[in-house]
Scaffold this motif. Structure first.
Motif, short mmCIF file in Angstrom:
data_model
loop_
_atom_site.label_atom_id
_atom_site.label_comp_id
_atom_site.label_asym_id
_atom_site.label_seq_id
_atom_site.Cartn_x
_atom_site.Cartn_y
_atom_site.Cartn_z
N ALA A 55 0.96 23.65 10.55
CA ALA A 55 0.87 23.21 9.15
C ALA A 55 1.78 22.02 8.90
O ALA A 55 1.38 21.03 8.27
N ALA A 56 3.02 22.10 9.41
CA ALA A 56 3.96 21.00 9.24
C ALA A 56 3.45 19.75 9.94
O ALA A 56 3.54 18.63 9.42
N GLN A 57 2.90 19.93 11.14
CA GLN A 57 2.36 18.81 11.89
C GLN A 57 1.18 18.17 11.16
O GLN A 57 1.09 16.94 11.05
N ALA A 58 0.29 19.00 10.64
CA ALA A 58 -0.88 18.49 9.92
C ALA A 58 -0.46 17.71 8.67
O ALA A 58 -1.00 16.63 8.39
N LEU A 59 0.50 18.25 7.93
CA LEU A 59 0.96 17.57 6.72
C LEU A 59 1.64 16.25 7.05
O LEU A 59 1.49 15.26 6.33
N LEU A 60 2.40 16.22 8.15
CA LEU A 60 3.04 14.98 8.56
C LEU A 60 1.99 13.94 8.93
O LEU A 60 2.09 12.76 8.54
N VAL A 61 0.98 14.37 9.68
CA VAL A 61 -0.10 13.45 10.05
C VAL A 61 -0.82 12.94 8.80
O VAL A 61 -1.14 11.75 8.69
N MET A 62 -1.08 13.83 7.84
CA MET A 62 -1.76 13.42 6.61
C MET A 62 -0.92 12.43 5.82
O MET A 62 -1.45 11.45 5.28
N LEU A 63 0.38 12.67 5.75
CA LEU A 63 1.26 11.74 5.03
C LEU A 63 1.26 10.37 5.70
O LEU A 63 1.15 9.33 5.03
N LEU A 64 1.34 10.35 7.03
CA LEU A 64 1.31 9.09 7.75
C LEU A 64 -0.03 8.39 7.56
O LEU A 64 -0.09 7.16 7.40
N THR A 65 -1.11 9.16 7.56
CA THR A 65 -2.44 8.59 7.34
C THR A 65 -2.52 7.94 5.97
O THR A 65 -3.06 6.83 5.82
N VAL A 66 -1.99 8.61 4.95
CA VAL A 66 -1.98 8.06 3.60
C VAL A 66 -1.19 6.76 3.55
O VAL A 66 -1.66 5.74 3.05
N LEU A 67 0.01 6.78 4.12
CA LEU A 67 0.88 5.61 4.04
C LEU A 67 0.31 4.43 4.83
O LEU A 67 0.55 3.27 4.48
N LEU A 68 -0.45 4.72 5.89
CA LEU A 68 -1.01 3.65 6.72
C LEU A 68 -2.35 3.14 6.22
O LEU A 68 -2.71 1.98 6.49
N THR A 69 -3.09 3.97 5.50
CA THR A 69 -4.46 3.58 5.13
C THR A 69 -4.66 3.36 3.64
O THR A 69 -5.58 2.63 3.25
N VAL A 70 -3.87 3.99 2.79
CA VAL A 70 -4.04 3.84 1.34
C VAL A 70 -3.14 2.72 0.86
O VAL A 70 -1.93 2.74 1.10
N ARG A 71 -3.72 1.77 0.19
CA ARG A 71 -2.98 0.62 -0.32
C ARG A 71 -3.10 0.54 -1.84
O ARG A 71 -4.10 0.97 -2.40
N PRO A 72 -2.09 -0.01 -2.51
CA PRO A 72 -2.26 -0.27 -3.94
C PRO A 72 -3.46 -1.18 -4.17
O PRO A 72 -3.79 -2.02 -3.32
N TYR A 73 -4.13 -1.01 -5.29
CA TYR A 73 -5.30 -1.82 -5.57
C TYR A 73 -4.88 -3.25 -5.90
O TYR A 73 -3.94 -3.47 -6.67
N ARG A 74 -5.58 -4.20 -5.30
CA ARG A 74 -5.30 -5.61 -5.55
C ARG A 74 -6.48 -6.25 -6.25
O ARG A 74 -7.64 -6.05 -5.86
N ILE A 75 -6.21 -7.02 -7.28
CA ILE A 75 -7.27 -7.74 -7.98
C ILE A 75 -7.84 -8.79 -7.03
O ILE A 75 -7.10 -9.52 -6.37
N ASN A 76 -9.17 -8.84 -6.91
CA ASN A 76 -9.77 -9.81 -6.00
C ASN A 76 -10.10 -11.10 -6.75
O ASN A 76 -9.92 -11.21 -7.98
N ASP A 77 -10.60 -12.09 -6.00
CA ASP A 77 -10.84 -13.42 -6.59
C ASP A 77 -11.87 -13.35 -7.71
O ASP A 77 -11.72 -14.02 -8.74
N GLU A 78 -12.92 -12.57 -7.50
CA GLU A 78 -13.95 -12.46 -8.53
C GLU A 78 -13.38 -11.87 -9.82
O GLU A 78 -13.59 -12.41 -10.92
N GLN A 79 -12.68 -10.77 -9.68
CA GLN A 79 -12.11 -10.12 -10.86
C GLN A 79 -11.12 -11.03 -11.57
O GLN A 79 -11.10 -11.10 -12.81
N GLN A 80 -10.32 -11.77 -10.78
CA GLN A 80 -9.36 -12.70 -11.35
C GLN A 80 -10.06 -13.80 -12.15
O GLN A 80 -9.64 -14.13 -13.27
N GLN A 81 -11.13 -14.35 -11.58
CA GLN A 81 -11.85 -15.42 -12.27
C GLN A 81 -12.51 -14.90 -13.55
O GLN A 81 -12.47 -15.58 -14.59
N ALA A 82 -13.11 -13.73 -13.49
CA ALA A 82 -13.77 -13.17 -14.67
C ALA A 82 -12.73 -12.86 -15.76
O ALA A 82 -12.98 -13.12 -16.95
#
Length: 482
Positions: free
Chosen positions: A354-381
């Motif tokens: 369980a500890a191993q799985a949670l650690l892997v999940m936390l690392l997966t989140v930190l490595l793959t989930v990013r704050p949302y960034r406004i893209n060029d289209e949204q910025q122009q609109a």
């Protein structure tokens, strides 16, 4: 734990300059302007369960909505732990962590979309059934289509379950709100077949949005499961399905995945569009099943074939995850298989897993989930909307289609006195001096159906300003004559 998860989601929200996708802006606008236009509380696209919940927060802006989603997501995690406890799982508190660290659920935790509300409703309904609190089960089930329409078959599951329990009154309660909502929509639109929505189209009822999202393979949503839940959670949840007695929890999993898969594959008019975010509805169920999976590994294997069957399941999942390049998650599957074979005592091993799985999940989140960034289209609109707001044309009638333009201009998009959709008929009817905002993403599609050539060649329109970015164009016209 839930406070820590809420803090994680709030951190992502505060670091985001953009949103999950443009639907977030659409839902925000409905929630914000619902106080001036009360009929928006029952808007079909906006989803009443979302709008009613978020409308007070929307008064403080989009960022406030994202932070509120973080709080709501933490509450769903708590509900997941309570649900695991109701199913008799000893380490029920782990369900909050397993749920809260699923990658797609993390994204919902600072997105302000309807899937998070739907996940909470499903958790509520399952908790009510597990605790035999029938009113809670009926309330949660009744709210499901008010959050996500594709959950209507799940609502019927709960109606059937309450009927099986001979709770006739509560079974009826699950259906009455949807019937009342449909009656209101039918009355408001003057189209009585809408009482049967979303099945009215089966009887040839025309109208509605013309979706152009296309379709995909039947196995599309199955292939998305590792990305949505994370390989570690998926491995344990698969074992958890074997651990828990077959019942409503299992049915919800299979029905949701089946509805999404079949709709995307064969019924593009539903607008499912293959979005991974729809799987976040099952997040609390995934957390409960992951805990059950840990306890499955900790159990006493009285029949050797059960142990080897579990090894086979883990090996198959490990191979699948390897083929998808999710190498970190395979550690959990391989460790679990090895432990099943070589460890005589499973309690210590399961706790470590369980500890191993949670650690892997936390690392997966930190490595793959990013704050949302406004893209060029949204910025122009958005900048086009800001330009209009600061220009001499800010008090004109506006015709447009892009939510970011509406957001940037701060016009009331639900008052025909100031805003109308960019459609050929609306351009013809618009008064002289109106501002027509054509964009290359939306204007020619869906309900708007206004090709660029129509506005470019219209002698009644004068080009005022152009906004450009890579792959996106937005033109602002003034109607100078009838």
């Amino acid at each position: 734990m839930s406070l820590a998860l809420a803090g994680l989601y709030i951190m992502y929200a505060l670091r985001s300059s953009g949103v999950y996708d443009d639907d977030v802006i659409g839902h925000y606008l409905i929630a914000r302007w619902s106080w001036r236009h009360p009929e928006l509380f029952l808007n079909t696209w906006g989803r009443p369960a979302f709008t009613i919940l978020y409308a007070p927060v929307a008064l403080f802006g989009l960022k406030a909505e994202q932070v509120f989603s973080a709080v709501l997501a933490a509450l769903v995690c708590i509900g997941s732990a309570r649900l695991a406890q109701s199913y008799g799982l000893r380490k029920s508190w782990l369900a909050a962590l397993f749920t809260g660290l699923e990658p797609e659920f993390v994204r919902q935790g600072f997105a302000a979309l309807t899937e998070l509300v739907a996940a909470g409703c499903l958790c509520m309904a399952l908790l009510g059934m597990a605790q035999r609190r029938w009113w809670l089960a009926a309330l949660g089930a009744a709210l499901l289509p008010f959050a996500r329409y594709e959950l209507l078959p799940v609502l019927l599951l709960f109606t059937a379950a309450l009927t099986w329990e001979r709770r006739w009154r509560y079974a009826g309660m699950t259906l009455l709100p949807l019937l009342a909502w449909n009656c209101y929509n039918a009355w408001a639109a003057g189209a009585w077949p809408l009482i049967l929505f979303p099945f009215d189209r089966l009887f040839g009822q025309p109208g509605g949005i013309i979706f152009d999202y296309g379709s995909g393979p039947l196995a599309h949503y199955v292939a998305l499961l590792p990305d949505a839940f994370g390989g570690a959670c998926l491995v344990l949840a698969a074992l958890g399905l074997l651990r828990l007695r077959m019942g409503l929890l299992h049915a919800c999993v299979f029905v949701v995945i089946a509805v999404l898969s079949i709709s995307y594959w064969a019924i593009p008019s539903t607008g499912i569009a293959g979005y991974i975010r729809h799987l976040a509805v099952l997040a609390p169920v995934g957390g409960v099943l992951a805990v059950a999976g840990v306890e499955q590994l900790a159990g006493q294997w009285t029949h050797p074939w059960r142990r080897w069957a579990a090894v086979a399941v883990l090996a198959a999942l490990a191979g699948w995850l390897l083929s998808r390049h999710l190498y970190a998650d395979v550690v959990v599957a391989v460790s679990a298989a090895a432990g099943l074979i070589f460890f005589a005592s499973f309690q210590r091993f399961a706790a470590g897993l369980a500890a191993q799985a949670l650690l892997v999940m936390l690392l997966t989140v930190l490595l793959t989930v990013r704050p949302y960034r406004i893209n060029d289209e949204q910025q122009q609109a958005w900048e086009a909307g800001q330009w209009l707001q600061a220009s001499a044309y800010h008090n004109r009638v506006v015709l447009g289609s892009h939510a970011w333009f509406t957001y940037g201009s701060d016009v009331d998009p639900y008052s025909r006195a100031v805003y109308r959709p960019i459609m050929p008929s609306e351009i013809d009817a618009a008064p002289v001096g109106s501002i027509i905002v054509w964009d290359s993403h939306y204007s020619a599609r869906l309900v708007w159906q206004t090709p660029r050539a129509l506005v470019q060649r219209d002698p009644r329109l004068r080009l005022l300003r152009q906004f450009r970015s890579k792959g996106f164009e937005l033109d602002v016209y003034e109607k100078v004559t009838t």
